[in-house]
Write a protein that holds these residues in place. Structure first.
Motif, short mmCIF file in Angstrom:
data_model
loop_
_atom_site.label_atom_id
_atom_site.label_comp_id
_atom_site.label_asym_id
_atom_site.label_seq_id
_atom_site.Cartn_x
_atom_site.Cartn_y
_atom_site.Cartn_z
N UNK A 56 -0.08 19.30 1.71
CA UNK A 56 -0.09 21.31 1.73
C UNK A 56 0.23 21.35 3.00
N UNK A 57 0.61 20.38 3.80
CA UNK A 57 1.13 20.81 5.58
C UNK A 57 3.34 20.86 4.91
N UNK A 58 3.50 20.58 3.78
CA UNK A 58 5.02 20.70 3.84
C UNK A 58 5.29 22.63 3.24
N UNK A 59 3.94 22.56 3.31
CA UNK A 59 4.12 24.18 2.22
C UNK A 59 3.51 25.32 3.10
N UNK A 60 2.60 25.32 3.87
CA UNK A 60 1.95 26.02 4.87
C UNK A 60 1.83 25.68 6.69
N UNK A 61 1.91 26.00 7.09
CA UNK A 61 1.13 25.51 8.80
C UNK A 61 0.34 25.45 8.77
N UNK A 62 -0.60 24.28 8.76
CA UNK A 62 -2.20 23.46 8.39
C UNK A 62 -1.87 22.88 9.86
N UNK A 63 -2.98 22.79 10.06
CA UNK A 63 -3.41 22.36 11.11
C UNK A 63 -4.12 21.02 11.22
N UNK A 64 -2.82 19.96 12.29
CA UNK A 64 -3.38 18.24 11.92
C UNK A 64 -4.49 17.74 12.61
N UNK A 65 -5.31 18.82 13.46
CA UNK A 65 -6.64 18.83 13.67
C UNK A 65 -7.73 18.70 13.42
N UNK A 66 -8.25 17.51 13.29
CA UNK A 66 -9.77 17.00 12.37
C UNK A 66 -10.73 17.82 12.50
N UNK A 67 -11.05 18.43 14.39
CA UNK A 67 -12.06 19.47 14.20
C UNK A 67 -12.14 20.53 13.86
N UNK A 68 -10.88 21.07 13.27
CA UNK A 68 -10.71 22.68 12.57
C UNK A 68 -10.32 22.12 11.08
N UNK A 69 -10.56 20.82 10.42
CA UNK A 69 -10.55 20.16 8.85
C UNK A 69 -11.84 20.46 7.83
N UNK A 101 -0.53 28.06 12.85
CA UNK A 101 -2.16 26.79 12.45
C UNK A 101 -3.04 27.11 11.59
N UNK A 102 -3.12 26.73 10.42
CA UNK A 102 -3.76 27.15 10.02
C UNK A 102 -5.39 26.82 9.34
N UNK A 103 -6.87 26.89 9.70
CA UNK A 103 -7.23 25.80 9.46
C UNK A 103 -7.42 24.99 8.11
N UNK A 104 -8.37 23.89 7.60
CA UNK A 104 -7.90 23.36 6.07
C UNK A 104 -9.33 23.16 6.08
N UNK A 105 -9.63 24.19 4.88
CA UNK A 105 -11.11 23.03 3.64
C UNK A 105 -10.39 22.43 2.47
N UNK A 106 -10.55 20.99 2.09
CA UNK A 106 -10.66 20.49 1.04
C UNK A 106 -11.99 20.66 0.44
N UNK A 107 -12.09 21.41 -1.18
CA UNK A 107 -12.92 21.68 -1.88
C UNK A 107 -13.08 21.14 -3.18
#
Length: 423
Positions: A294-307, A225-231
């Motif tokens: 993004x979740x359809x392409x990578x194992x990204x987190x759904x946890x807002x604390x890591x987004x 599960x990857x943290x996510x940055x939206x920039x």
């Protein structure tokens, strides 16, 4: 769903597309004497300019008042026979209401133009040069001042530059000895490299799709599960400023975990103003369309604390607004020089007033502003005080010695990511 759309009141529409027209509260700290000796009128200047070329501009020297925490900084231009005026604008060290305050002085009988300021030794900033070579309106008129701003030139004696925000041309910069250095942005051969790819993301927004850059960290295929940055303003941060190098280096050093990054394109200035001024549709695109894509392409987190959602200027305003509107998706807002004065005129500081009236939401803020940002800083400090009174005690606020400037935002972005994701 109540928490999903915490901010549901309609932001003001039809607002001016410019910040408030405020004079600089304190004049630019000018010095009469430059850092170096200047050529005598009528003398040859080749030797002078050869020394300048070796040293590089701007020239930095000790503070004439003897304060070890300050420096004298001299900006130079080598004019030609027709040069009538040279204006230097270090980021936010000029006042549009005092255009003559940033005009260089000319040494008569030479090709030397100069302008010197006194600055604290941790200042850094980009700067623009505007040169009248003799073909424009008569100097001193309002027409000439407007025309001169169309004559931007780069500094031939300074090899340090960043790409300009909209045309990608070089913008020179200066850093005084105690200023933070963007060493984390320098590509390193020992750091495993991620990839940056360009995509068209389907959306309900006008046009039906949006250009987005996706940063995939090294080893993403093996991550749980990857943290996510939206920039925001992604077309500048990704292809031009080289965000992948920063994320590669921070992860290689163990300062943040490997992170997936989504960099939406701002399209153009008109679209940017429309969408990055608390537009609910655009905020919902980020939360409800971009993150699922993004979740359809990578194992990204759904946890807002890591987004983390991050932005600068209007992008900083939008990062805060999107997090407050969708705290179930964005638990962290990394805000740099956010335009919390918005909108200009009646209804100013709308988001701050809305936040003051709302219950405390599960969002952590990391805010930073430049001490030279005289328009943004008063509203920023009022927002900081509202956050404190509203119980956002896990948030942080800091001020750096600089302006509204990507040069400063680079290191502030790195420090903010470490603060929000490094734990």
């Amino acid at each position: 769903m109540a928490i999903a759309r915490a901010f549901t009141s309609r932001p003001p529409g039809g607002t001016p597309h410019h910040p408030p027209r405020l004079p600089r509260p304190e004049p630019v700290p000018r010095l009469a004497e430059p850092v170096c000796a200047l050529p005598e009128p009528g003398s040859g200047t080749e030797e002078f300019w050869a020394a300048v070329r070796d040293r590089g501009t701007p020239l930095v020297g000790p503070d004439p008042l003897g304060d070890p925490d300050h420096r004298a900084v001299t900006f130079l231009w080598r004019g030609g026979p027709g040069t009538r005026a040279v204006e230097v604008l270090p980021n936010k060290l000029g006042d549009p209401r005092d255009p003559d305050g940033n005009l260089m002085a000319h040494v008569p009988g030479t090709d030397v133009w100069h302008w010197t300021v006194r600055l604290r030794h941790d200042w850094r900033g980009t700067y623009d040069l505007y040169v009248d070579e003799g073909e424009g309106p008569a100097p001193g008129s309002a027409e000439h001042r407007r025309w001169l701003r169309t004559r931007r030139r780069t500094d031939p004696f300074n090899s340090r530059a960043l790409p300009h925000r909209w045309d990608a041309g070089p913008v020179p910069y200066a850093e005084l000895p105690a200023a933070p250095r963007a060493v984390d942005w320098v590509p390193r051969p020992d750091a495993p490299r991620g990839t940056l790819t360009e995509h068209a993301v389907p959306t309900a927004l006008p046009g039906g799709s949006r250009r987005v850059w996706l940063y995939t960290p090294p080893g993403a295929e093996d991550a749980a599960e990857l943290p996510v940055l939206v920039l925001l303003d992604g077309e500048h941060w990704g292809p031009r400023l080289g965000l992948p190098h920063l994320l590669d280096n921070l992860a290689a050093d163990g300062r943040i975990p490997p992170v997936a990054a989504l960099l939406p394109d701002a399209a153009d200035e008109a679209t940017r103003w429309a969408e990055l001024s608390c537009d609910p549709g655009y905020a919902d695109f980020l939360a409800d369309e971009l993150l699922p894509w993004a979740a359809g392409r990578l194992p990204v987190t759904a946890d807002p604390a890591r987004t983390v959602i991050a932005g600068q200027s209007l992008g900083g305003l939008t990062a805060a607004y999107a997090a407050l509107r969708s705290p179930h998706r964005f638990g962290n807002a990394l805000v740099q020089s956010g335009s919390f004065w918005w909108p200009a005129g009646p209804g100013a500081e709308w988001l701050t007033r809305e936040l003051a009236a709302a219950p405390r939401l599960p969002v952590r803020f990391r805010l930073s502003f430049g001490t030279q940002e005289w328009v943004a800083l008063p509203a920023a400090r009022r927002l900081r005080d509202v956050l404190e009174r509203s119980g956002y005690h896990d948030s942080s606020y800091r001020e750096f010695n600089g302006g509204h400037d990507y040069l400063c935002w680079r290191t502030e972005l790195a420090d903010g990511l470490v603060e929000l994701l490094g734990g």
